[in-house]
Scaffold this motif. Sequence first.
Motif, PDB file in Angstrom:
ATOM      1  N   VAL A  61       0.856  -1.302   0.187  1.00  0.00           N
ATOM      2  CA  VAL A  61       0.152  -0.175   0.104  1.00  0.00           C
ATOM      3  C   VAL A  61       0.987   1.307  -0.047  1.00  0.00           C
ATOM      4  O   VAL A  61       0.735   2.120  -0.670  1.00  0.00           O
ATOM      5  CB  VAL A  61      -1.159   0.000   1.185  1.00  0.00           C
ATOM      6  N   ALA A  62       1.816   1.315   0.939  1.00  0.00           N
ATOM      7  CA  ALA A  62       2.676   2.607   0.873  1.00  0.00           C
ATOM      8  C   ALA A  62       3.733   2.858  -0.546  1.00  0.00           C
ATOM      9  O   ALA A  62       3.493   3.760  -0.942  1.00  0.00           O
ATOM     10  CB  ALA A  62       3.692   2.087   1.979  1.00  0.00           C
ATOM     11  N   ALA A  63       3.945   1.607  -1.054  1.00  0.00           N
ATOM     12  CA  ALA A  63       4.633   1.586  -2.467  1.00  0.00           C
ATOM     13  C   ALA A  63       3.587   2.170  -3.552  1.00  0.00           C
ATOM     14  O   ALA A  63       3.932   3.071  -4.229  1.00  0.00           O
ATOM     15  CB  ALA A  63       5.136   0.256  -2.980  1.00  0.00           C
ATOM     16  N   GLU A  64       2.449   1.670  -3.641  1.00  0.00           N
ATOM     17  CA  GLU A  64       1.513   2.299  -4.434  1.00  0.00           C
ATOM     18  C   GLU A  64       0.907   3.632  -4.086  1.00  0.00           C
ATOM     19  O   GLU A  64       0.977   4.380  -5.042  1.00  0.00           O
ATOM     20  CB  GLU A  64       0.115   1.396  -4.448  1.00  0.00           C
ATOM     21  N   VAL A  65       0.721   4.220  -2.898  1.00  0.00           N
ATOM     22  CA  VAL A  65       0.543   5.396  -2.624  1.00  0.00           C
ATOM     23  C   VAL A  65       1.663   6.349  -3.051  1.00  0.00           C
ATOM     24  O   VAL A  65       1.381   7.276  -3.775  1.00  0.00           O
ATOM     25  CB  VAL A  65       0.305   5.773  -1.340  1.00  0.00           C
ATOM     26  N   LEU A  66       2.912   6.015  -2.902  1.00  0.00           N
ATOM     27  CA  LEU A  66       3.853   6.912  -3.195  1.00  0.00           C
ATOM     28  C   LEU A  66       4.043   6.851  -4.932  1.00  0.00           C
ATOM     29  O   LEU A  66       4.425   8.108  -5.504  1.00  0.00           O
ATOM     30  CB  LEU A  66       5.395   6.311  -2.606  1.00  0.00           C
ATOM     31  N   TRP A  67       3.935   5.579  -5.451  1.00  0.00           N
ATOM     32  CA  TRP A  67       3.997   5.712  -6.964  1.00  0.00           C
ATOM     33  C   TRP A  67       2.960   6.596  -7.473  1.00  0.00           C
ATOM     34  O   TRP A  67       3.156   7.389  -8.525  1.00  0.00           O
ATOM     35  CB  TRP A  67       3.860   4.274  -7.208  1.00  0.00           C
ATOM     36  N   GLU A  68       1.647   6.657  -7.028  1.00  0.00           N
ATOM     37  CA  GLU A  68       0.657   7.325  -7.425  1.00  0.00           C
ATOM     38  C   GLU A  68       0.608   8.766  -7.159  1.00  0.00           C
ATOM     39  O   GLU A  68       0.326   9.668  -8.162  1.00  0.00           O
ATOM     40  CB  GLU A  68      -0.705   6.876  -6.981  1.00  0.00           C
ATOM     41  N   THR A  69       1.268   9.232  -6.023  1.00  0.00           N
ATOM     42  CA  THR A  69       1.241  10.649  -5.459  1.00  0.00           C
ATOM     43  C   THR A  69       2.569  11.482  -6.152  1.00  0.00           C
ATOM     44  O   THR A  69       2.503  12.446  -6.419  1.00  0.00           O
ATOM     45  CB  THR A  69       1.127  10.654  -3.872  1.00  0.00           C
ATOM     46  N   PRO A  71       5.076  10.545  -8.759  1.00  0.00           N
ATOM     47  CA  PRO A  71       5.488   9.556  -9.926  1.00  0.00           C
ATOM     48  C   PRO A  71       6.977  10.111 -10.200  1.00  0.00           C
ATOM     49  O   PRO A  71       7.595   9.087 -10.958  1.00  0.00           O
ATOM     50  CB  PRO A  71       4.654   9.853 -11.038  1.00  0.00           C
ATOM     51  N   ASP A  72       7.510  11.110  -9.939  1.00  0.00           N
ATOM     52  CA  ASP A  72       8.932  11.423 -10.351  1.00  0.00           C
ATOM     53  C   ASP A  72       9.870  11.334  -9.356  1.00  0.00           C
ATOM     54  O   ASP A  72      10.989  11.722  -9.288  1.00  0.00           O
ATOM     55  CB  ASP A  72       8.806  12.948 -11.091  1.00  0.00           C
ATOM     56  N   CYS A  73       9.514  10.658  -8.199  1.00  0.00           N
ATOM     57  CA  CYS A  73      10.251  10.730  -6.874  1.00  0.00           C
ATOM     58  C   CYS A  73      11.467   9.554  -7.162  1.00  0.00           C
ATOM     59  O   CYS A  73      11.099   8.512  -7.842  1.00  0.00           O
ATOM     60  CB  CYS A  73       9.391  10.264  -5.955  1.00  0.00           C
ATOM     61  N   GLY A  76      15.243   5.820  -4.561  1.00  0.00           N
ATOM     62  CA  GLY A  76      15.897   5.966  -3.080  1.00  0.00           C
ATOM     63  C   GLY A  76      15.052   6.989  -2.032  1.00  0.00           C
ATOM     64  O   GLY A  76      14.719   6.234  -0.961  1.00  0.00           O
ATOM     65  N   GLU A  77      14.540   7.805  -2.477  1.00  0.00           N
ATOM     66  CA  GLU A  77      13.604   8.575  -1.587  1.00  0.00           C
ATOM     67  C   GLU A  77      12.297   7.690  -1.586  1.00  0.00           C
ATOM     68  O   GLU A  77      11.767   7.536  -0.286  1.00  0.00           O
ATOM     69  CB  GLU A  77      13.167   9.860  -2.419  1.00  0.00           C
ATOM     70  N   PHE A  78      11.728   7.052  -2.385  1.00  0.00           N
ATOM     71  CA  PHE A  78      10.589   5.996  -2.054  1.00  0.00           C
ATOM     72  C   PHE A  78      10.908   5.194  -0.905  1.00  0.00           C
ATOM     73  O   PHE A  78      10.162   5.169  -0.116  1.00  0.00           O
ATOM     74  CB  PHE A  78      10.172   4.807  -3.469  1.00  0.00           C
ATOM     75  N   ALA A  79      12.187   4.686  -1.116  1.00  0.00           N
ATOM     76  CA  ALA A  79      12.457   3.791  -0.048  1.00  0.00           C
ATOM     77  C   ALA A  79      12.632   4.136   1.291  1.00  0.00           C
ATOM     78  O   ALA A  79      12.150   3.808   2.406  1.00  0.00           O
ATOM     79  CB  ALA A  79      13.740   2.732  -0.572  1.00  0.00           C
ATOM     80  N   ALA A  80      13.136   5.303   1.321  1.00  0.00           N
ATOM     81  CA  ALA A  80      13.398   6.192   2.663  1.00  0.00           C
ATOM     82  C   ALA A  80      11.848   6.602   3.356  1.00  0.00           C
ATOM     83  O   ALA A  80      11.853   6.363   4.601  1.00  0.00           O
ATOM     84  CB  ALA A  80      14.254   7.485   2.369  1.00  0.00           C
ATOM     85  N   ILE A  81      11.049   6.989   2.373  1.00  0.00           N
ATOM     86  CA  ILE A  81       9.826   7.663   2.746  1.00  0.00           C
ATOM     87  C   ILE A  81       9.029   6.205   3.353  1.00  0.00           C
ATOM     88  O   ILE A  81       8.255   6.052   4.569  1.00  0.00           O
ATOM     89  CB  ILE A  81       8.867   8.153   1.879  1.00  0.00           C
TER      90      ILE A  81
END
Length: 241
Positions: A61-69, A71-73, A76-81
């Motif tokens: 869920v966290a990965a999908e939310v970050l991917w959708e919100t 998209p240009d992140c 490495g920042e995805f993983a940190a958040i």
Amino acid sequence: MTLSYPRRQKQLQSLVQKLGLPAQAPVQWQLLDLALTHPTISAQANYEQLEFVGDAVVRLVAAEVLWETYPDCPVGEFAAIRSVLVSDRILAQLAAEYGLELYLLVAGSASTDKAGQETRLADAFEAVLGALYLSTHTLKLVRPWLDPHFKQLAAQIRSDPARLNYKAALQEWTQAHFKVLPEYRVQEISQPRDSLERFAAEVWLQDRQLGQGTGRSIKAAEQAAAQVAFLAISDAQKNGE
């Protein structure tokens, strides 16, 4: 299918309503009941397996939310958040918001163990996610109410240079500037019985104390000390010291 215990059924229905799910949501009540059964109640029938499933669910869920919100992140920042979003601290906070402790069946000394409360709530929260996922084998009983929390938290984390993980941020700073890791010195402190602050920590760098803090656990105390140190360093840099 309903539970054979009407009172428990009503309790779980109340929790589902708190989550904002419709009354007729296809929840498998036996799974939800199991998700809220601590190992102290039963060594066999408890939330541990559902927690294992829920751990994967919350990360997805966290990965999908970050991917959708965002998209240009960068990845490495995805993983940190995400590491912050799925931490025991955050999950326990969310569990507390929904009053999960009221529905969790716990026996013996665990019911009054304040030091273990964060882990207990986080584990139960993951188990609930596992139960809701397995009820439909989709995320439709999870994302409608969990997404808003993760979106708000992710925005806060992105605006915080330490990403709410001050130990990691301080470590990055000391490695970048001094090529060494900070040192934590922790000791147990004597406090009144109703106090949650059981440990005191100091963080040192090259014989210089950077900060100190207290917490319910060694990890929490270290995090508190790191926060003091990191914020002090950040202020000093802003002021050109």
